[in-house]
Design a protein around this motif. Structure first.
Motif, PDB file in Angstrom:
ATOM      1  N   LYS A 164       0.852  -1.190   0.000  1.00  0.00           N
ATOM      2  CA  LYS A 164       0.000   0.000   0.000  1.00  0.00           C
ATOM      3  C   LYS A 164       0.885   1.237   0.000  1.00  0.00           C
ATOM      4  O   LYS A 164       1.959   1.237   0.582  1.00  0.00           O
ATOM      5  N   GLU A 214       4.531   2.377   1.338  1.00  0.00           N
ATOM      6  CA  GLU A 214       4.837   2.579   2.748  1.00  0.00           C
ATOM      7  C   GLU A 214       4.508   1.366   3.608  1.00  0.00           C
ATOM      8  O   GLU A 214       5.135   1.146   4.628  1.00  0.00           O
ATOM      9  N   ASP A 215       3.492   0.581   3.207  1.00  0.00           N
ATOM     10  CA  ASP A 215       3.035  -0.544   4.018  1.00  0.00           C
ATOM     11  C   ASP A 215       3.031  -1.849   3.239  1.00  0.00           C
ATOM     12  O   ASP A 215       2.807  -1.863   2.030  1.00  0.00           O
ATOM     13  N   VAL A 245       1.065  -5.543   3.356  1.00  0.00           N
ATOM     14  CA  VAL A 245      -0.108  -6.221   3.913  1.00  0.00           C
ATOM     15  C   VAL A 245       0.010  -7.708   3.599  1.00  0.00           C
ATOM     16  O   VAL A 245       0.165  -8.094   2.440  1.00  0.00           O
ATOM     17  N   VAL A 278      10.876  -4.289   8.117  1.00  0.00           N
ATOM     18  CA  VAL A 278       9.644  -3.664   8.599  1.00  0.00           C
ATOM     19  C   VAL A 278       9.847  -3.151  10.025  1.00  0.00           C
ATOM     20  O   VAL A 278      10.770  -3.550  10.718  1.00  0.00           O
ATOM     21  N   GLY A 333       3.252  -2.766  14.042  1.00  0.00           N
ATOM     22  CA  GLY A 333       2.354  -3.373  13.072  1.00  0.00           C
ATOM     23  C   GLY A 333       0.948  -3.546  13.631  1.00  0.00           C
ATOM     24  O   GLY A 333       0.703  -3.365  14.825  1.00  0.00           O
ATOM     25  N   THR A 359      -0.744  -5.749   8.810  1.00  0.00           N
ATOM     26  CA  THR A 359      -0.234  -4.563   8.117  1.00  0.00           C
ATOM     27  C   THR A 359       1.031  -4.114   8.830  1.00  0.00           C
ATOM     28  O   THR A 359       1.022  -3.852  10.036  1.00  0.00           O
ATOM     29  N   ARG A 397       4.539  -1.509   8.595  1.00  0.00           N
ATOM     30  CA  ARG A 397       5.178  -0.339   7.991  1.00  0.00           C
ATOM     31  C   ARG A 397       6.574  -0.745   7.514  1.00  0.00           C
ATOM     32  O   ARG A 397       7.352  -1.328   8.261  1.00  0.00           O
TER      33      ARG A 397
END
Length: 137
Positions: free
Chosen positions: A40, A63-64, A66, A105, A110, A124, A126
């Protein structure tokens, strides 16, 4: 060609061992669940319509991360989840997933939610990146 080691009795250097290999367990009979990784990114009007930033649809601008993991016949209370900077370790009584993540990450911040209707765990995370010309936030 000679390889020098700090200790003459060691057979490998610590740099040669892949990160997360301490979690590997080839003798565990539990099945690996199906999973899907998607990315995402936050975009605004200036990105989509005007192209004012350097963002593009690639994962380098996301940025993310999933991760959706299918866990049929599993209760939320049966799930054990451990996330390190580059490794995700999920265990249930019937399933086990050791996933080496494609990016580093932020393992402390999270979010995870279990969607019981779909029997899916949605995580999710970051993505942690070095300061660069695209991801400057």
């Amino acid at each position: 060609f000679q390889v020098k080691s700090e200790n003459g009795k060691t057979i490998w250097n610590t740099e040669e061992v892949p990160e997360g290999s301490e979690f590997d367990d080839i003798w565990d009979p539990r099945e690996q669940p199906e999973y899907e990784i998607s990315f995402k990114q936050c975009v605004g009007t200036e990105d989509v319509f005007f192209g004012m930033s350097r963002k593009d649809p690639s994962t380098a601008c996301c940025e993310d991360m999933v991760i959706k993991i299918k866990l049929p016949e599993t209760k939320y209370s049966d799930i054990t989840l451990d996330i390190q900077d580059k490794v995700l370790d999920l265990q249930t009584p019937k399933k086990k997933l050791l996933l080496h993540l494609p990016y580093h990450v932020d393992s402390k911040n999270g979010k995870a939610r279990f969607v019981s209707e779909e029997e899916t765990l949605e995580i999710t995370l970051r993505i942690s990146r070095e300061f660069d010309f695209i991801n400057f936030a």
